[in-house]
Design an enzyme around this catalytic site. Structure first.
Site, PDB file in Angstrom:
ATOM      1  N   TYR A 334       0.783  -1.229   0.000  1.00  0.00           N
ATOM      2  CA  TYR A 334       0.000   0.000   0.000  1.00  0.00           C
ATOM      3  C   TYR A 334       0.821   1.288   0.000  1.00  0.00           C
ATOM      4  O   TYR A 334       0.523   2.225   0.738  1.00  0.00           O
ATOM      5  CB  TYR A 334      -1.092   0.067   1.089  1.00  0.00           C
ATOM      6  CG  TYR A 334      -0.982  -0.833   2.287  1.00  0.00           C
ATOM      7  CD1 TYR A 334      -1.904  -1.874   2.446  1.00  0.00           C
ATOM      8  CD2 TYR A 334      -0.006  -0.646   3.258  1.00  0.00           C
ATOM      9  CE1 TYR A 334      -1.829  -2.708   3.546  1.00  0.00           C
ATOM     10  CE2 TYR A 334       0.074  -1.476   4.362  1.00  0.00           C
ATOM     11  CZ  TYR A 334      -0.847  -2.499   4.491  1.00  0.00           C
ATOM     12  OH  TYR A 334      -0.792  -3.324   5.583  1.00  0.00           O
ATOM     13  N   CYS A 361      12.918 -10.601  -6.786  1.00  0.00           N
ATOM     14  CA  CYS A 361      12.824 -10.575  -8.236  1.00  0.00           C
ATOM     15  C   CYS A 361      11.444 -10.047  -8.642  1.00  0.00           C
ATOM     16  O   CYS A 361      10.550 -10.797  -9.041  1.00  0.00           O
ATOM     17  CB  CYS A 361      13.041 -11.989  -8.764  1.00  0.00           C
ATOM     18  SG  CYS A 361      13.380 -11.975 -10.492  1.00  0.00           S
ATOM     19  N   GLU A 362      11.279  -8.765  -8.465  1.00  0.00           N
ATOM     20  CA  GLU A 362       9.962  -8.132  -8.616  1.00  0.00           C
ATOM     21  C   GLU A 362      10.254  -6.640  -8.737  1.00  0.00           C
ATOM     22  O   GLU A 362      10.838  -6.059  -7.813  1.00  0.00           O
ATOM     23  CB  GLU A 362       9.198  -8.426  -7.318  1.00  0.00           C
ATOM     24  CG  GLU A 362       7.738  -8.190  -7.247  1.00  0.00           C
ATOM     25  CD  GLU A 362       6.932  -9.060  -8.182  1.00  0.00           C
ATOM     26  OE1 GLU A 362       6.112  -8.463  -8.891  1.00  0.00           O
ATOM     27  OE2 GLU A 362       7.097 -10.292  -8.208  1.00  0.00           O
TER      28      GLU A 362
END
Ligand SMILES: Cc1ncc(COP(=O)(O)O)c(C=O)c1O
Length: 434
Positions: A334, A361-362
């Site tokens: 958020y 890994c994002e």
């Protein structure tokens, strides 16, 4: 530079928390590391409790353990005379394992299983906050089978949603939690619960939101509920012993946040409830509150080792740390904002603006955007402030990253309260194909 609680700078120019050098903590316990300032947690707890005591109001301050639930934290809550709000069998089990008095535990949740409810009933916990009709029937069946009487609160949605400085008044609240107060559901729940001889209906609960900086929302919620209580006294003969107004008291994550002190929330709530009880000729109820983040949020700091950096000329510079959304998912979940410094030189002049990336890994795994910092050096340890609530408790093993250790610091002493997970822990429950 804003320092929380006992945080400051020591004679070596390092960040210090609870009288312990943060660089030493990173060295001794590894990184990432969650560090909690125990004195600040105690101060916050006392702030809430003492206001009720000074005003002679019967009350329970229940720590919402979803914010940070571990055996040591639950024991600290007990030391400070708090009650405890749990929302799952796991949180309840943690509390029981910690030796927390069951009669001071309140059980929340919108889909408690039979097993969880049975556990709560068997442990004779203080009260179960009944959230919906399905749960009411399930709990009735359990109480009948076991021939026990259970204290309950009914969770209602009063038609107020509060977030930071905004609150929204709605006729009916679109929420997965609780019985709607406006459309008659709450009254139906009450009339279904009252005649059942294995229930003792203590009162009403609501929780209007999180990170709230004003008392208006709590006051409106109290008004709506007390108005209804007056109606119910008249028509149904029900008088509520307890009015639980939930948690959600805001804290300072960044300089944009300006929270009011815990005592002010409590004083204004007390004043309003006293006034309403007088106006409607009701017995003054016990007031219960459930602070989570406002007890532990600003007492937590996460320490990371700084690693790779990447400069995208004319766009931004990324600085990566050895943790990320696996230990703090709030920025990704958020857009939560944080402030940070280098623990080894917190007062060094900022010379550039960098964005702190996690190691998952994002591409959404970013901890802080646009943070002013001095130019990076090899040994830098990044200290992210105010990570005490919903950090460890929401931590996960994404990318099979072991969850960090947790250390409590107080009066110059560091105590390991949660061990760092190991790679063996990660495969502990995996079974081979053959
Ligand atoms: C019922 C209830 N009580 C208390 C809390 C604690 O809220 P906070 O941590 O914002 O104080 C929550 C948070 O979700 C909640 O759902």
């Amino acid at each position: 530079m804003y320092f929380y609680g006992t945080t400051g700078v020591n004679k070596d120019g390092h960040l210090e928390i609870g009288g312990v050098d943060a660089v030493e903590l990173a060295k001794n316990f590894g990184t990432p590391l969650y560090v909690y300032d125990v004195a600040l947690i105690r101060e916050r707890a006392r702030g809430f409790k003492q206001t009720f005591e000074q005003q002679n109001v019967r009350a329970q301050v229940a720590y919402a353990s979803k914010a940070f639930s571990t055996v040591a934290m639950v024991q600290l809550a007990e030391e400070e005379g708090l009650s405890l709000d749990v929302v799952s069998g796991g949180e309840l089990y943690t509390a029981i394992t910690a030796g927390f008095p069951p009669e001071k535990i309140h059980f929340h949740g919108n889909n408690k299983s039979r097993e969880e409810l049975e556990m709560a009933v068997d442990q004779k916990i203080g009260c179960i906050v009944v959230d919906n009709f399905y749960e009411m029937e399930l709990l009735k069946a359990i109480c009948l089978e076991k021939q026990v009487k259970t204290n309950i609160l009914l969770r209602v949605t009063p038609g107020i949603e509060a977030h930071t400085h905004d609150y929204i008044l709605t006729g009916q609240e679109d929420s997965k939690f609780g019985f709607d107060l406006q459309n008659g559901q709450a009254e139906n729940a009450l009339t279904a619960a009252l005649p059942f001889e294995h229930f003792n209906v203590l009162g009403i609960h609501c929780h209007i939101g999180s990170q709230i900086f004003e008392t208006t929302g709590f006051i409106l919620a109290a008004q709506k509920i007390v108005e209804k209580l007056a109606e119910w006294k008249e028509r149904i003969g029900f008088e509520s012993e307890v009015l639980n107004l939930g948690g959600g008291f805001g804290i300072r994550y960044t300089k944009e946040d300006e929270p009011i002190p815990p005592s002010q929330y409590v004083s204004e709530i007390i004043k309003e409830v006293k006034k309403l009880a007088g106006e409607y000729l009701l017995k003054m109820p016990e007031i219960w509150i459930e602070p989570g983040r406002s007890l532990v949020g600003d007492a937590g700091i996460t320490l990371y080792q700084v690693g790779a950096s990447k400069d995208v000329p004319g766009v931004r510079k990324y600085l990566a740390v050895d943790g990320g959304m696996s230990d703090n998912i709030r920025p990704a979940l958020y857009q939560a904002k944080y402030e940070a410094v280098f623990a080894n030189r917190p007062l060094a002049q900022a010379s550039e603006t960098v964005s702190i990336a996690g190691k998952c890994c994002e591409s959404g795994d970013m901890l802080i955007w646009d943070l002013p910092l001095p130019e990076q050096e090899d040994e830098d340890i990044l200290a992210v402030f105010c990570t005490g609530a919903y950090g460890y408790s929401m931590a996960n093993n994404y990318n099979r990253i072991p969850r960090p250790a947790v250390v409590f610091v107080e009066n110059g002493k560091a105590t390991l309260v949660v061990k760092r997970e190991t790679y063996e822990d990660l495969v502990r429950y995996d079974l081979p194909l053959k």
